[in-house]
Design an enzyme around this catalytic site. Structure first.
Site, PDB file in Angstrom:
ATOM      1  CG  ASP A 192      40.716  23.449  99.851  1.00  0.00           C
ATOM      2  OD1 ASP A 192      40.669  22.206  99.839  1.00  0.00           O
ATOM      3  OD2 ASP A 192      41.669  24.087  99.360  1.00  0.00           O
ATOM      4  NE  ARG A 221      50.515  19.851 104.876  1.00  0.00           N
ATOM      5  CZ  ARG A 221      49.953  19.248 103.841  1.00  0.00           C
ATOM      6  NH1 ARG A 221      49.282  18.136 104.029  1.00  0.00           N
ATOM      7  NH2 ARG A 221      50.066  19.727 102.627  1.00  0.00           N
ATOM      8  CE  LYS A 273      47.802  24.684 102.329  1.00  0.00           C
ATOM      9  NZ  LYS A 273      47.959  23.826 101.154  1.00  0.00           N
ATOM     10  CG  ASN A 274      46.192  26.078  98.438  1.00  0.00           C
ATOM     11  OD1 ASN A 274      47.080  25.523  99.090  1.00  0.00           O
ATOM     12  ND2 ASN A 274      44.950  25.634  98.405  1.00  0.00           N
ATOM     13  CB  CYS A 315      46.068  12.626 100.088  1.00  0.00           C
ATOM     14  SG  CYS A 315      44.468  13.340  99.887  1.00  0.00           S
ATOM     15  NE  ARG A 352      44.788  16.015  96.533  1.00  0.00           N
ATOM     16  CZ  ARG A 352      45.214  17.051  97.254  1.00  0.00           C
ATOM     17  NH1 ARG A 352      45.588  16.864  98.506  1.00  0.00           N
ATOM     18  NH2 ARG A 352      45.289  18.249  96.730  1.00  0.00           N
TER      19      ARG A 352
END
Ligand code: UD1
Length: 417
Positions: free
Chosen positions: A304, A396, A22-23, A116, A121
């Site tokens: 993460d 997500r 995803k990133n 968030c 952030r």
């Protein structure tokens, strides 16, 4: 809102195929704007964030076709330059259109992302960098207004190696006039993946994977066709699940060289991990050993993976400490893990986890993508039923997680509401 019902405990066994990252994909989607043409991505994970970024590109005038892991983006007729609040608030990475829009069209209006679930952030480094490249930046009714005739290369020293700021500034600098140097740049593989795609398209970038990037601006970038790199966080999550459940899992289609810090910590927990060409074989230990974790910027242990690692340590024999240096308040999973019977003491940005012999299934609430996966991991080894609520977070960032876990032997069902 959907939820997951997990019946534990289980021991995972089998092979899991890792999806595209995803990133890495989100910046590549935004970078299509720079090309003014038709770009193709392969190995695209079908996630909620993929659809959010697709929607944002379509709002800007970039039709996007998606199917079978392939995405075609036609950026030849971009006719809007505004990223609306409704999209940015659901996905902060929407900020990635800021650099490309201002570089290509000389203007952009992007909603300011708010806080968030795990604290503030900021995006000050994105804005300071764009200003250094000559953009005029104003905050107007919750929106960032950026304008420039043509960006000009400059030297930018980031006070922190922010992934997002490095990515936005690379995308801005490739079309700027002259040379840009980014010092203290992020070294994450997702940054290098973006640089690789842009270089194939004619961008001149040196130093990716190091803290100093040199970018010589060019007047145009050709459309690209690029394969998204495997998701190192998804791979790490399944590796952690294998260790936690004492299972044996082949993690196929990942890049072990992007996962060194995670592999080292899981090995210290007692796991046996064999590196393959294109994957890992992870065998969990009978007894998990405690380890101390400190998150940091790549190549250090990734923030993460902090929550998933904490789930593993909840079953270790002894006490472990977890220090969060990247997002010091990123501990929303702690009260939820305690609902399983985990023993965790939190003091500022340090958690001390004392392993327990067994966890009990419980109803728990997901708060962000990675915290959610930690709760699923805990559910896999807990006695009885676990219900994980608000799983839209997990959708997500994890492609078909319940199918992949079921194929490894987990009893997990999606409950539609
Ligand atoms: C990216 C990842 C996210 C990951 C994070 C850290 C994406 C889409 N998201 O987020 O999954 O958790 O990297 O690896 O790739 N900071 C500032 N000012 C800024 C920008 C960042 O102070 O302008 C600080 C942040 O508060 C944080 C640190 O820098 O402490 C790192 O943040 P950053 O690397 O920018 O994270 P993201 O790019 O938002």
């Amino acid at each position: 809102m959907d939820s997951f019902l997990i019946k534990g405990p289980c021991r995972l066994q089998g092979t899991v195929e890792i999806s595209g990252a995803k990133n890495a994909m989100l910046p590549l989607m935004a970078a299509s704007i720079l090309t003014g043409g038709e770009c193709v991505l392969e190995n695209v994970p079908e996630l909620r964030d993929t659809l959010t970024m697709k929607h944002l590109l379509e709002v800007l005038g970039v039709p996007v076709e998606l199917g079978g892991g392939r995405m075609v983006m036609d950026a030849s007729r971009v006719d809007h330059h505004e990223a609306p609040y409704d999209l940015v608030r659901t996905m902060r990475a929407s900020i990635y259109v800021l650099g490309p829009l201002v570089a290509k069209f000389g203007r952009a209006r992007v909603s300011l992302p708010g806080g968030c679930a795990w604290g503030p952030r900021p995006i000050n480094l994105h804005l300071l960098g764009l200003k250094a490249l000559g953009a005029e930046i104003k905050i107007d009714h919750g929106y960032i207004d950026a304008a420039a005739d043509r960006l000009r290369g400059n030297e930018i020293i980031l006070s922190l190696p922010s992934v997002g700021a490095t990515i936005n500034l690379i995308m801005a600098a490739v079309l700027a006039e002259g040379k840009t140097v980014i010092e203290n740049a992020a070294r994450e593989p997702e940054v290098s993946a973006l640089a690789a795609a842009l270089k194939k398209s004619g961008a001149i970038i040196e130093g990716e994977g190091t803290s100093r990037l040199e970018i010589e601006g060019v007047s145009s970038i050709r459309p690209f066709r690029h394969r998204v790199i495997p998701d190192r966080v998804e791979a790490g999550t399944y590796a952690a699940a294998a260790v936690l459940t004492g299972g044996e899992v082949e993690i196929s289609g990942c890049r072990p060289d992007h996962m060194t810090a995670v592999i080292n910590k899981l090995t210290s927990c007692g796991a046996e991990i064999d590196m393959r060409d294109n994957g890992l074989l992870v065998r969990g230990p009978e007894v998990i050993s405690p380890v101390d974790i400190e998150t940091g910027f790549y190549p250090s242990f990734p923030t993460d993976m902090q929550a998933q690692m904490m789930a593993v340590l909840c079953r270790a024999r002894g006490s472990s400490s977890v220090m969060e240096h990247v997002y010091t308040e990123r501990f929303t999973h702690v009260p939820e893990l305690r609902r399983f019977g985990a023993q965790i003491i939190l003091d500022g940005s340090v958690a001390v986890v004392t392993g327990v012999d067994s966890l009990q299934g419980a109803p728990v609430m997901a708060t962000d993508i990675r915290a959610s996966s930690a709760l699923i991991l805990a559910g896999l080894v807990s006695e009885g039923e676990t219900k994980v609520l608000r799983i839209y977070h997990i959708d997500r960032g994890y492609e078909r997680i319940e199918e992949k876990l079921r194929a490894l032997g987990a009893d997990i069902q999606r409950i539609k509401s």
